[in-house]
Design a protein around this motif. Structure first.
Motif, PDB file in Angstrom:
ATOM      1  N   GLN A 161      14.364  45.120  32.632  1.00  0.00           N
ATOM      2  CA  GLN A 161      14.175  45.607  33.999  1.00  0.00           C
ATOM      3  C   GLN A 161      13.206  44.746  34.806  1.00  0.00           C
ATOM      4  O   GLN A 161      13.187  44.803  36.035  1.00  0.00           O
ATOM      5  N   LEU A 162      12.398  43.934  34.111  1.00  0.00           N
ATOM      6  CA  LEU A 162      11.494  43.031  34.840  1.00  0.00           C
ATOM      7  C   LEU A 162      12.305  42.051  35.692  1.00  0.00           C
ATOM      8  O   LEU A 162      11.869  41.651  36.774  1.00  0.00           O
ATOM      9  N   LYS A 163      13.501  41.701  35.206  1.00  0.00           N
ATOM     10  CA  LYS A 163      14.392  40.830  36.005  1.00  0.00           C
ATOM     11  C   LYS A 163      14.888  41.564  37.242  1.00  0.00           C
ATOM     12  O   LYS A 163      15.075  40.980  38.306  1.00  0.00           O
ATOM     13  N   LEU A 164      15.099  42.862  37.079  1.00  0.00           N
ATOM     14  CA  LEU A 164      15.537  43.703  38.198  1.00  0.00           C
ATOM     15  C   LEU A 164      14.425  43.800  39.245  1.00  0.00           C
ATOM     16  O   LEU A 164      14.678  43.717  40.454  1.00  0.00           O
ATOM     17  N   VAL A 165      13.201  43.971  38.768  1.00  0.00           N
ATOM     18  CA  VAL A 165      12.047  44.042  39.672  1.00  0.00           C
ATOM     19  C   VAL A 165      11.938  42.760  40.486  1.00  0.00           C
ATOM     20  O   VAL A 165      11.738  42.790  41.709  1.00  0.00           O
ATOM     21  N   GLU A 166      12.106  41.625  39.815  1.00  0.00           N
ATOM     22  CA  GLU A 166      12.056  40.328  40.521  1.00  0.00           C
ATOM     23  C   GLU A 166      13.127  40.242  41.601  1.00  0.00           C
ATOM     24  O   GLU A 166      12.876  39.780  42.714  1.00  0.00           O
ATOM     25  N   ALA A 167      14.334  40.699  41.254  1.00  0.00           N
ATOM     26  CA  ALA A 167      15.453  40.636  42.208  1.00  0.00           C
ATOM     27  C   ALA A 167      15.226  41.586  43.385  1.00  0.00           C
ATOM     28  O   ALA A 167      15.529  41.252  44.537  1.00  0.00           O
ATOM     29  N   ILE A 168      14.680  42.780  43.115  1.00  0.00           N
ATOM     30  CA  ILE A 168      14.386  43.752  44.180  1.00  0.00           C
ATOM     31  C   ILE A 168      13.324  43.176  45.119  1.00  0.00           C
ATOM     32  O   ILE A 168      13.418  43.285  46.348  1.00  0.00           O
ATOM     33  N   LYS A 169      12.328  42.541  44.517  1.00  0.00           N
ATOM     34  CA  LYS A 169      11.241  41.933  45.300  1.00  0.00           C
ATOM     35  C   LYS A 169      11.802  40.851  46.227  1.00  0.00           C
ATOM     36  O   LYS A 169      11.476  40.798  47.416  1.00  0.00           O
ATOM     37  N   GLU A 170      12.688  40.014  45.684  1.00  0.00           N
ATOM     38  CA  GLU A 170      13.266  38.937  46.496  1.00  0.00           C
ATOM     39  C   GLU A 170      14.190  39.483  47.577  1.00  0.00           C
ATOM     40  O   GLU A 170      14.173  39.012  48.716  1.00  0.00           O
ATOM     41  N   ALA A 171      14.993  40.486  47.229  1.00  0.00           N
ATOM     42  CA  ALA A 171      15.937  41.049  48.212  1.00  0.00           C
ATOM     43  C   ALA A 171      15.180  41.667  49.390  1.00  0.00           C
ATOM     44  O   ALA A 171      15.585  41.512  50.553  1.00  0.00           O
ATOM     45  N   GLY A 172      14.089  42.377  49.086  1.00  0.00           N
ATOM     46  CA  GLY A 172      13.194  42.856  50.141  1.00  0.00           C
ATOM     47  C   GLY A 172      13.686  44.027  50.978  1.00  0.00           C
ATOM     48  O   GLY A 172      13.060  44.350  51.988  1.00  0.00           O
ATOM     49  N   ASN A 173      14.798  44.640  50.598  1.00  0.00           N
ATOM     50  CA  ASN A 173      15.378  45.692  51.447  1.00  0.00           C
ATOM     51  C   ASN A 173      15.392  47.081  50.809  1.00  0.00           C
ATOM     52  O   ASN A 173      15.822  48.050  51.430  1.00  0.00           O
TER      53      ASN A 173
END
Length: 312
Positions: free
Chosen positions: A96-108
């Motif tokens: 899920q740390l990869k998911l957190v990174e992706a959520i952070k980058e998406a920003g929405n």
């Protein structure tokens, strides 16, 4: 108020499939991550296709492809992760740390619900080895979420009825014992038992609720707070048959870990905290938490005497 678009990651899993159904039932535009990692698992594929038939959108993405995760997340408002954290099946919470990174980058993303749904890891710092790894990993994910300033709701759903009720909370079986039942200590520690579909219903109700923003949602409805003894009594009343009760002391229960495989040891440790320590009920829900049945009194949750009837 417009309903959020929801992405479920782990939608073919035990809780995940119920979250997808609840999201659709409550009128959310629902997306399910379709990961190429399912390979030739025909049952998972057919489940995904059945979701599609019911109106969900399948969206391709892989934990091995950061860009694909970001693209998937950009299409929704809420991300719910239901990845497995149980050691006797598959255990991949730190993915899920990869998911957190992706959520952070998406920003929405307006809200992220990581995969929790059990005990409150924030209260399990003292947990026994080797089972404490589950709580440690959930806290690592929580820290990453909070460090990235991602809005969140943590869901503490306590004991899944499928694993704890039909078997009268016996280890290594899923159906009720016929003659004798093991009692943890005096069997009078309070535990919270929840039907899995109700967990999903409460979870989806919380995603657009400002009262649950950056808080922990405890699913702890009063009538489902029972002791193991009360659970057994409910079963005996239903079947009109008494079971022989064998009490196990805490010391003997912990000693049973010796010689078990890793998954078995984790299970014993978790049962110890639930049935001897009372870790699900031995605290007040403070300002950082909300109780689901108080927030959503309209949910007619399944009581455990009713739930047990399917086993008769």
């Amino acid at each position: 108020m417009a309903k959020s678009k929801v992405l479920v990651v782990g939608g073919t899993g035990y809780i995940g499939r119920r979250i997808v159904q609840a999201s659709l039932a409550q009128g959310h535009e629902t997306y399910v991550l379709q990961r190429p990692e399912i390979g030739l698992d025909i049952e998972k594929l057919q489940m995904l296709l059945s979701f599609k038939k019911q109106g969900a959108h399948l969206i391709e993405g892989s934990f091995n492809d950061h860009k694909s995760l970001v693209e998937a997340i950009k299409q929704v408002d809420v991300v719910i992760s239901t990845m497995s954290g149980v050691h006797f099946r598959s255990h991949n919470l730190l993915l899920q740390l990869k998911l957190v990174e992706a959520i952070k980058e998406a920003g929405n993303v307006k809200r992220f619900l990581p995969s929790e749904f059990g005990m409150d890891p924030a209260r399990m710092g003292h947990a026994l080895e080797p089972g404490r790894v589950t709580f440690y990993e959930k806290m690592v994910v929580r820290k990453a979420i909070e460090d990235a300033n991602i809005p969140f709701t943590y869901v503490v759903a306590n004991c899944f009825a499928g694993y704890f009720v039909g078997n009268l909370s016996q280890l290594e079986r899923l159906t009720p014992p016929k003659h004798q039942v093991y009692l943890y200590g005096d069997g009078n520690v309070k535990v919270v038992f929840m039907d899995e579909d109700d967990i999903a219903t409460y979870t989806i109700k919380a995603i657009d609720d400002p009262r649950t923003l950056n808080k922990t949602l405890y699913i702890r409805p009063p009538e489902n707070i029972l002791t193991q003894s009360q659970l057994i009594q409910n079963w005996e009343k239903l079947t009109e048959k008494k079971l022989d009760k064998i009490s196990i002391s805490a010391q003997d229960f912990l000693a049973s870990m010796k010689g078990m495989d890793f998954a078995g040891q984790v299970g014993v440790g978790h049962f110890y905290h639930i049935f001897y320590e009372g870790c699900l009920t031995n605290f007040e829900i403070g300002e950082q938490g909300e109780e689901a049945s108080k927030l959503y009194p309209e949910v007619d949750y399944i009581r455990m005497d009713e739930y047990l009837k399917i086993y008769t």
